[in-house]
Motif scaffolding. Structure first.
Motif, short mmCIF file in Angstrom:
data_model
loop_
_atom_site.label_atom_id
_atom_site.label_comp_id
_atom_site.label_asym_id
_atom_site.label_seq_id
_atom_site.Cartn_x
_atom_site.Cartn_y
_atom_site.Cartn_z
N ALA A 1 0.82 -1.10 -0.08
CA ALA A 1 -0.10 -0.22 -0.05
C ALA A 1 0.87 1.29 0.02
N GLU A 2 2.17 1.28 0.68
CA GLU A 2 2.83 2.49 0.86
C GLU A 2 3.51 2.83 -0.39
N LEU A 3 3.78 1.38 -1.21
CA LEU A 3 4.56 1.55 -2.41
C LEU A 3 3.71 1.79 -3.79
N ALA A 4 2.33 1.73 -3.52
CA ALA A 4 1.21 2.07 -4.57
C ALA A 4 1.57 3.59 -5.53
N PRO A 5 1.79 4.51 -4.68
CA PRO A 5 1.90 5.54 -5.47
C PRO A 5 3.29 5.89 -6.25
N TYR A 6 4.18 4.83 -6.24
CA TYR A 6 5.28 4.59 -7.15
C TYR A 6 5.01 3.80 -8.44
N GLY A 7 3.71 3.33 -8.47
CA GLY A 7 3.35 2.78 -9.68
C GLY A 7 3.70 1.37 -9.97
N PHE A 8 4.18 0.60 -8.98
CA PHE A 8 4.56 -1.08 -9.17
C PHE A 8 4.20 -1.79 -7.94
N SER A 9 3.92 -2.91 -8.07
CA SER A 9 3.94 -4.06 -6.95
C SER A 9 5.09 -4.69 -6.67
N CYS A 10 5.59 -4.62 -5.44
CA CYS A 10 7.00 -5.20 -5.20
C CYS A 10 6.87 -6.85 -5.16
#
Length: 422
Positions: free
Chosen positions: A320-329
């Protein structure tokens, strides 16, 4: 696909632009009261992508707050004057600094604070041995940085002066009269206005004053904010900015860290994310550079990685925190996440604090040693040996070894700990 604003020199982070909270209006009012002079304002940009409703038709973008462009070492500015400058100062009658120059959007008093530091200027540190990295494309993550040889834990991989350093809340440099527009426009419209004003400021800086080779490198960086109204330049900053610890306006960092700065770098901003990172960084104010170190042994061919999110949370919260960067880890810690691994991540800092306290109180037995070694093994397997708390565990183990008379082990764990402390 780059990192958020750091809350510390290690891995616990906050985004480069914080999410709005229900108390934000009150916070901004307090900040405005605390900042002397009419030009110190807070126009706070949200973290992540926003709905792009466009700039209102009746709004005319005004562009820049009155500023001064200065390549030289001038420091006698008005207290709150905004300045666009070159650091180290550039004398065009002399050759450029061999370590390069950074473009800096800054308050004049903060420029003076850095240039007047007793240790400034210092040369950019140089890695030992042959070059350790290369920038090349990845199958699914755009450009990345890869080890070209085996790199030892704690080794300096690279150090570079930023292409651009700007306030973390660059809206602070926008014409303060725009604060009055909050009453005229909706919050969504005001966000778009703020971002457009920031974009105009950056156009002035990047296209008119940034050195050509720096501009080319800056414009080549990724932008995960292409559709939300950020503008191409602001989008690059919001995607690629490293927070700079120790550089801030005023006597101290305020509660909301809106008086701090972020840096965009040529190579470091190419480093991709992993929840099991293998590098870390620190900013040296006296050399005015960002240095990157190996967090653990890195084999040749391995991609360098850095965590853009706070590591001490569950896989779902990290995504959820990474979502604004446009990718899924898709790192092993995310793909193979279990309730047990989530529990270890959310509890590891407290478990290490408990271990520290236990050793400090005098606990000295083989059972305690075995439990700490087991915890260390779990952290390494989960990739949490790159967490902020891990060197504290190594220090506690070393101290316990000393109490148990295990001299060789004490030295070993103390040496390991120093590889993680920047």
């Amino acid at each position: 696909m780059k990192r958020g604003f750091l809350n510390s020199s290690k891995v616990k982070k906050k985004p480069l632009y914080e999410a709005h909270t229900s108390t934000e209006s009150a916070q901004e009012a307090i900040q405005d009261q605390e900042k002397p002079g009419p030009t110190l304002n807070v126009i706070k940009l949200p973290f992540g992508k926003v709905e792009n409703r466009g700039v209102p038709n009746d709004y005319k973008v005004s562009g820049l707050t009155p500023t001064e462009w200065s390549h030289n070492a001038r420091v006698d500015y008005d207290p709150n004057q905004a300045v666009m400058t070159t650091i180290p100062p550039r004398n065009f009658n002399m050759p450029p600094n061999p370590d390069g120059h950074s473009t800096w959007i800054v308050r004049g008093v903060t420029k003076a604070k850095v240039l007047n530091r007793p240790g400034y200027p210092k040369v950019v540190p140089k890695p030992s041995g042959p070059p350790a990295y290369e920038v090349r494309s990845t199958p699914d993550m755009g450009m990345g940085v890869f080890a070209t040889r085996d790199i030892a834990a704690g080794e300096l991989i690279l150090a570079e002066r930023p292409l651009l350093v700007a306030p973390r809340d660059i809206g602070m440099m926008v014409d303060p009269s725009k604060l009055m527009l909050r009453e005229k426009y909706s919050p969504d419209e005001f966000k778009q206005i703020t971002m457009m004003e920031c974009e105009k400021l950056l156009e002035f800086v990047v296209h008119r004053y940034m050195e050509p080779e720096h501009r080319e490198a800056f414009l080549a960086l990724a932008n995960s904010h292409q559709e939300d109204g950020s503008g191409p330049l602001l989008g690059i900053i919001r995607t690629n900015g490293y927070g700079i610890e120790g550089l801030f306006d005023g006597p101290k960092v305020n509660e909301w860290e809106s008086n701090t700065y972020g840096a965009i770098v040529k190579v470091g901003s190419r480093i991709n994310h992993s929840c099991r990172p293998n590098i870390n960084h620190k900013f040296d104010l006296d050399a005015f550079c960002l240095s990157f170190f190996a967090e653990r042994d890195i084999p040749s061919g391995k991609q360098l990685s850095y965590s853009y999110c706070y590591m001490g949370q569950s896989a779902a919260d990290r995504q959820a925190e990474l979502a604004p960067y446009g990718f899924s880890c898709t790192c092993p810690s995310c793909v193979n996440a279990t309730p047990e691994s989530d529990k270890l991540r959310t509890e590891h800092e407290q478990r290490i604090s408990t271990a520290e306290a236990s050793v400090a109180r005098g606990a000295a037995n083989k059972a305690t040693f075995a439990s700490l070694i087991d915890l260390k093994k779990q952290l390494v397997e989960e990739g949490l040996d790159a967490s902020d708390a891990y060197p504290k565990l190594l220090k506690a183990i070393s101290a316990l070894c000393g109490k148990l008379g295990m001299t060789a082990e004490e030295s070993k764990y103390l040496k390991d700990m120093k590889n993680y402390v920047l």
